[in-house]
Design a protein around this motif. Structure first.
Motif, mmCIF file in Angstrom:
data_model
loop_
_atom_site.group_PDB
_atom_site.id
_atom_site.type_symbol
_atom_site.label_atom_id
_atom_site.label_comp_id
_atom_site.label_asym_id
_atom_site.label_seq_id
_atom_site.Cartn_x
_atom_site.Cartn_y
_atom_site.Cartn_z
ATOM 1 N N UNK A 19 -15.687 -28.795 56.137
ATOM 2 C CA UNK A 19 -17.059 -28.855 56.606
ATOM 3 C C UNK A 19 -17.977 -29.281 55.463
ATOM 4 N N UNK A 20 -19.144 -29.772 55.828
ATOM 5 C CA UNK A 20 -20.119 -30.174 54.828
ATOM 6 C C UNK A 20 -20.482 -28.999 53.937
ATOM 7 N N UNK A 21 -20.639 -27.819 54.510
ATOM 8 C CA UNK A 21 -21.004 -26.642 53.724
ATOM 9 C C UNK A 21 -19.880 -26.277 52.746
ATOM 10 N N UNK A 22 -18.635 -26.383 53.185
ATOM 11 C CA UNK A 22 -17.516 -26.116 52.284
ATOM 12 C C UNK A 22 -17.515 -27.096 51.119
ATOM 13 N N UNK A 23 -17.757 -28.365 51.422
ATOM 14 C CA UNK A 23 -17.774 -29.389 50.381
ATOM 15 C C UNK A 23 -18.904 -29.152 49.379
ATOM 16 N N UNK A 24 -20.067 -28.750 49.875
ATOM 17 C CA UNK A 24 -21.195 -28.459 48.991
ATOM 18 C C UNK A 24 -20.825 -27.332 48.028
#
Length: 206
Positions: A19-24
Motif C-alpha cells: 500500500x502507499x502508506x506502507x511504502x511511505x
C-alpha cells in the motif's frame, strides 16, 4: 570509478502490491527518497519516489478555505503499482559512475537501480554520489597511494601524490606507459574527480 563502488547494496525494495502508506513508512524508516519495486519473483518492475507517494496522500483541510472544499473525484491511489514509474532507467555495476552522474544531471533522475543481468544488485542515488565527493582529500590521497602500490605501478622511482578538492596530481617516472597506467589506477579511487599525471619536475602531463 565503477558504479558498483558507489552504489548502495543491499537494496531496500517494495512489492508491487504494497500500500502507499506502507511504502511511505519504508522510505521514512530507511531515510531514502525512492525504492525499486519488484514483482513476486524479485525482478525489477518499477521505481517509486517520495513524490509519487505524496500524490493524493493528503486531502484539503476545509479550515484553510473561506468556502467549502469539494470532495475529491475519487479515492487516492492505494497500491504502489498504481503510482510507481514503470519505465525505469537502469545501470550496470561495471559501468562508469561519471557517465551515470552526467545522465542523472541531464534527466533530473534522483535514483537509478543497478542490474547485473536481470538481478537487482544495488541502487545509486544522488546522495550516494555526494557521499563519494564528500570524502576528504587526505583519505583520497591515501587510497591513491595504496592503489599505485597495490597494483605495482611501474616506473623508475616513487610517485608524488597530491590531492586538492578531489583533483589528483601525480608526479613520477618519465616513462609514458607508466604515467598512463598510474592515471588509470588513480581514476578508480572513489572521490577522485580529475587526474593530472606529470613526469619528473613537472615535465609533460597526460
Amino acid at each position: 570509478m565503477l558504479i558498483r563502488e558507489v552504489m548502495t547494496a543491499p537494496v531496500v525494495t517494495l512489492p508491487r502490491d504494497a500500500t502507499v502508506r506502507q511504502a511511505i513508512r519504508v522510505l521514512h524508516e530507511h531515510d531514502i527518497t525512492a525504492a525499486p519495486v519488484v514483482d513476486r519473483d524479485g525482478r525489477l518492475a518499477g521505481i517509486v519516489s517520495e513524490m509519487d507517494l505524496l500524490r493524493g496522500a493528503f486531502e484539503a483541510d476545509p479550515r484553510a478555505f473561506a468556502r467549502p472544499v469539494a470532495a475529491p473525484g475519487g479515492p487516492p491511489p492505494r497500491r504502489v503499482e498504481e503510482v510507481m514509474t514503470a519505465r525505469v532507467r537502469t545501470a550496470r555495476p561495471n559501468s562508469d559512475a561519471a557517465a551515470l552522474a552526467d545522465m542523472m544531471i541531464r534527466t533530473g533522475i534522483k535514483s537509478v537501480p543497478v542490474l547485473d543481468g536481470t538481478v537487482l544488485v544495488g541502487v545509486v542515488s544522488r546522495r550516494d554520489l555526494i557521499a563519494v565527493l564528500a570524502r576528504g582529500d587526505a583519505r583520497v590521497r591515501d587510497d591513491v597511494v595504496a592503489a599505485l602500490a597495490g597494483h605495482g605501478a611501474p616506473g623508475d622511482g616513487p610517485w608524488a601524490v597530491t590531492v586538492s578538492d578531489g583533483v589528483v596530481e601525480l608526479s613520477g617516472p618519465a616513462d609514458e606507459a607508466a604515467r598512463r597506467l598510474a592515471g588509470v589506477l588513480a581514476r578508480t579511487v572513489p572521490g577522485v574527480t580529475r587526474v593530472v599525471v606529470r613526469g619528473p619536475a613537472g615535465q609533460g602531463s597526460v
